[in-house]
Design a protein around this motif. Structure first.
Motif, mmCIF file in Angstrom:
data_model
loop_
_atom_site.group_PDB
_atom_site.id
_atom_site.type_symbol
_atom_site.label_atom_id
_atom_site.label_comp_id
_atom_site.label_asym_id
_atom_site.label_seq_id
_atom_site.Cartn_x
_atom_site.Cartn_y
_atom_site.Cartn_z
ATOM 1 N N SER A 190 0.839 -1.193 0.000
ATOM 2 C CA SER A 190 0.000 0.000 0.000
ATOM 3 C C SER A 190 0.876 1.245 0.000
ATOM 4 C CB SER A 190 -0.920 -0.008 1.224
ATOM 5 O OG SER A 190 -0.140 -0.047 2.415
ATOM 6 N N HIS A 191 0.479 2.231 -0.791
ATOM 7 C CA HIS A 191 1.235 3.471 -0.879
ATOM 8 C C HIS A 191 0.455 4.566 -0.163
ATOM 9 C CE1 HIS A 191 3.994 6.424 -2.385
ATOM 10 N NE2 HIS A 191 3.050 7.082 -3.045
ATOM 11 N N VAL A 192 1.096 5.288 0.682
ATOM 12 C CA VAL A 192 0.564 6.438 1.408
ATOM 13 C C VAL A 192 -0.379 6.028 2.538
ATOM 14 C CG1 VAL A 192 -0.660 8.640 1.270
ATOM 15 C CG2 VAL A 192 0.722 7.860 -0.648
ATOM 16 N N VAL A 193 -1.529 5.470 2.210
ATOM 17 C CA VAL A 193 -2.519 5.156 3.244
ATOM 18 C C VAL A 193 -3.119 3.787 2.983
ATOM 19 C CG1 VAL A 193 -3.152 7.554 3.668
ATOM 20 C CG2 VAL A 193 -4.374 6.237 1.925
ATOM 21 N N ARG A 194 -3.727 3.223 4.012
ATOM 22 C CA ARG A 194 -4.512 2.003 3.837
ATOM 23 C C ARG A 194 -5.950 2.341 4.180
ATOM 24 N NH1 ARG A 194 -3.241 -3.300 3.569
ATOM 25 N NH2 ARG A 194 -1.072 -2.857 4.088
ATOM 26 N N GLY A 195 -6.838 2.171 3.231
ATOM 27 C CA GLY A 195 -8.225 2.567 3.421
ATOM 28 C C GLY A 195 -9.005 1.580 4.269
ATOM 29 N N VAL A 196 -10.298 1.876 4.411
ATOM 30 C CA VAL A 196 -11.170 1.021 5.227
ATOM 31 C C VAL A 196 -11.181 -0.399 4.688
ATOM 32 C CG1 VAL A 196 -13.547 0.683 6.024
ATOM 33 C CG2 VAL A 196 -12.597 3.005 5.860
ATOM 34 N N GLY A 197 -11.137 -0.529 3.368
ATOM 35 C CA GLY A 197 -11.160 -1.854 2.764
ATOM 36 C C GLY A 197 -9.812 -2.542 2.755
ATOM 37 N N GLY A 198 -8.802 -1.913 3.330
ATOM 38 C CA GLY A 198 -7.484 -2.523 3.396
ATOM 39 C C GLY A 198 -6.592 -2.218 2.216
ATOM 40 N N LYS A 199 -7.085 -1.444 1.272
ATOM 41 C CA LYS A 199 -6.294 -1.133 0.083
ATOM 42 C C LYS A 199 -5.601 0.227 0.231
ATOM 43 C CE LYS A 199 -9.208 -3.740 -3.135
ATOM 44 N NZ LYS A 199 -10.046 -3.658 -4.364
ATOM 45 N N GLY A 200 -4.433 0.344 -0.394
ATOM 46 C CA GLY A 200 -3.718 1.610 -0.379
ATOM 47 C C GLY A 200 -4.253 2.538 -1.453
ATOM 48 N N HIS A 201 -3.708 3.732 -1.492
ATOM 49 C CA HIS A 201 -4.110 4.700 -2.509
ATOM 50 C C HIS A 201 -3.657 4.191 -3.883
ATOM 51 C CE1 HIS A 201 -4.458 8.506 -4.688
ATOM 52 N NE2 HIS A 201 -5.254 8.897 -3.704
ATOM 53 N N PRO A 202 -4.531 4.288 -4.893
ATOM 54 C CA PRO A 202 -4.109 3.808 -6.227
ATOM 55 C C PRO A 202 -2.961 4.648 -6.797
ATOM 56 C CG PRO A 202 -6.171 5.023 -6.362
ATOM 57 C CD PRO A 202 -5.880 4.849 -4.900
ATOM 58 N N LEU A 203 -2.139 4.003 -7.614
ATOM 59 C CA LEU A 203 -1.045 4.714 -8.289
ATOM 60 C C LEU A 203 -1.386 5.022 -9.738
ATOM 61 C CD1 LEU A 203 2.084 2.761 -6.983
ATOM 62 C CD2 LEU A 203 0.969 4.775 -6.011
ATOM 63 N N THR A 204 -2.440 4.377 -10.216
ATOM 64 C CA THR A 204 -2.849 4.628 -11.603
ATOM 65 C C THR A 204 -4.363 4.745 -11.655
ATOM 66 O OG1 THR A 204 -3.042 2.273 -12.120
ATOM 67 C CG2 THR A 204 -0.911 3.323 -12.558
ATOM 68 N N GLY A 205 -4.847 5.321 -12.720
ATOM 69 C CA GLY A 205 -6.279 5.419 -12.912
ATOM 70 C C GLY A 205 -6.576 6.055 -14.255
ATOM 71 N N PRO A 206 -7.796 5.908 -14.712
ATOM 72 C CA PRO A 206 -8.131 6.437 -16.034
ATOM 73 C C PRO A 206 -8.204 7.962 -16.074
ATOM 74 C CG PRO A 206 -10.079 5.544 -14.971
ATOM 75 C CD PRO A 206 -8.924 5.198 -14.097
ATOM 76 N N ARG A 207 -8.326 8.599 -14.891
ATOM 77 C CA ARG A 207 -8.517 10.049 -14.915
ATOM 78 C C ARG A 207 -7.841 10.707 -13.712
ATOM 79 N NH1 ARG A 207 -12.338 13.384 -12.691
ATOM 80 N NH2 ARG A 207 -13.366 11.592 -11.731
#
Length: 331
Positions: free
Chosen positions: A271-288
């Protein structure tokens, strides 16, 4: 110097001279890439035969042997002379090349070389391997029979691949989606010195001086930043940007995250930066990119790759992590 020592020197010189006379001319040479050099492109393997009686060659690349390549045909000889140009598929890292020359069915020469292919941004050559240089006196002598190696200043101002002598060999370099301005008009000598020594066409100034000479707006921008990104701080623009042409905007050597992660290895793991409620980190890529919907979301959506006002080089002169989050998450 004693008489005995002087006689020894003379005898040694005579022996060396006799050996040089006795040795046959090298019948087969690996011109490009040369032994103990590294290359960043898997484009050519160039061989040269110095014996017109040679009728064919074989190439063994990393243990895989080719069929006999027939060079005895008159049409081939008229077109290429004693040069053999092949398109190899180098393995990343070390490659072993063994070539052999034949007169009919009889092998008459063998040559071997070990070269290193560096296809990735984050790979470095072994210490005992040097960058291949073609524009040395020896290299240019090999090219001279077919190529114009001593162009005049007027010829070097030719603005197309057909009119500029550099285009003979380097036009493939520009067959990319985006071409840098000086390269697009073949103004090669704006950055490369035709009279440099010992190798010609070395850069006319340091990398940073050349880039900043035209990109003066960036120079001022960098000066005003409190923190500079490492490559910018030491003037290594070409770590990220290809000065000739690229398939990515801004002449990046890859997609933004590919360029970033080439040095910042492992940031895409976990996980990069933070771990959210669902256990996932902040995304590094995205369509927008929420801050600029014309662009995809990537590392440079949050971090300025040139510099910033904070140590993490956040965009828009933001200095705190909380301030950065608020740019998109306004709750």
């Amino acid at each position: 110097m004693t008489r005995r020592f002087a006689i020894s020197i003379v005898c040694t010189a005579l022996l060396v001279g006799l050996l040089l006379v006795a040795l046959p001319a090298q019948a087969l040479r690996i011109v490009y890439p040369a032994d103990k050099t590294y290359v960043t492109k898997s484009n050519y393997l160039i061989l040269k035969t110095d014996d017109p009686a040679i009728t064919g060659v074989t190439v063994n690349l990393n243990g895989t042997e080719s069929d006999l390549i027939d060079i005895s045909d008159e049409v081939y000889r008229n077109a290429f002379g004693d040069i053999i140009i092949l398109i190899p598929a180098w393995n990343p890292g070390r490659n072993q090349i063994v070539v052999a020359a034949f007169k009919e069915d009889r092998r008459v020469a063998r040559e071997a070389a070990t070269i290193v292919y560096l296809p990735s941004l984050n790979t470095y050559p072994p210490k005992d391997f040097a960058a291949f240089v073609m524009h040395s006196a020896q290299g240019e002598a090999l090219c001279a029979p077919c190529h114009h190696m001593n162009p005049t200043p007027a010829q070097l101002r030719g603005d197309t691949a057909a009119t500029n002598p550099c285009g003979d060999c380097h036009k493939g370099m520009l067959e990319r989606k985006y071409v840098h301005g000086p390269a697009g008009v073949w103004d090669c000598v704006s950055c490369h010195a035709s009279d440099s020594r010992p190798n010609r066409y070395r850069l006319t100034a340091s990398e940073a001086e050349l880039c900043n000479g035209c990109h003066t707006d960036k120079t001022e921008e960098f000066k005003n930043r409190k923190y500079a990104h490492g490559p910018v701080g030491v003037g290594l623009c070409t770590v990220c940007h290809d000065p000739h042409a690229a398939d990515e905007k801004s002449f990046l050597r890859g997609k933004p995250n590919e360029v970033c992660l080439a040095c910042h290895e492992g940031l895409d793991k976990g996980s990069h930066v933070v771990r959210g409620v669902g256990g996932k980190g902040h995304p590094l890529t995205g369509p927008r990119n929420p801050l600029d919907e014309r662009k995809e979301f990537s590392c440079v959506s949050c971090h300025d790759p040139h510099g910033g006002e904070g140590q993490f080089l956040f965009v828009r002169e933001v200095t705190s992590s909380f301030g950065l989050c608020q740019l998109c998450h306004k709750k």
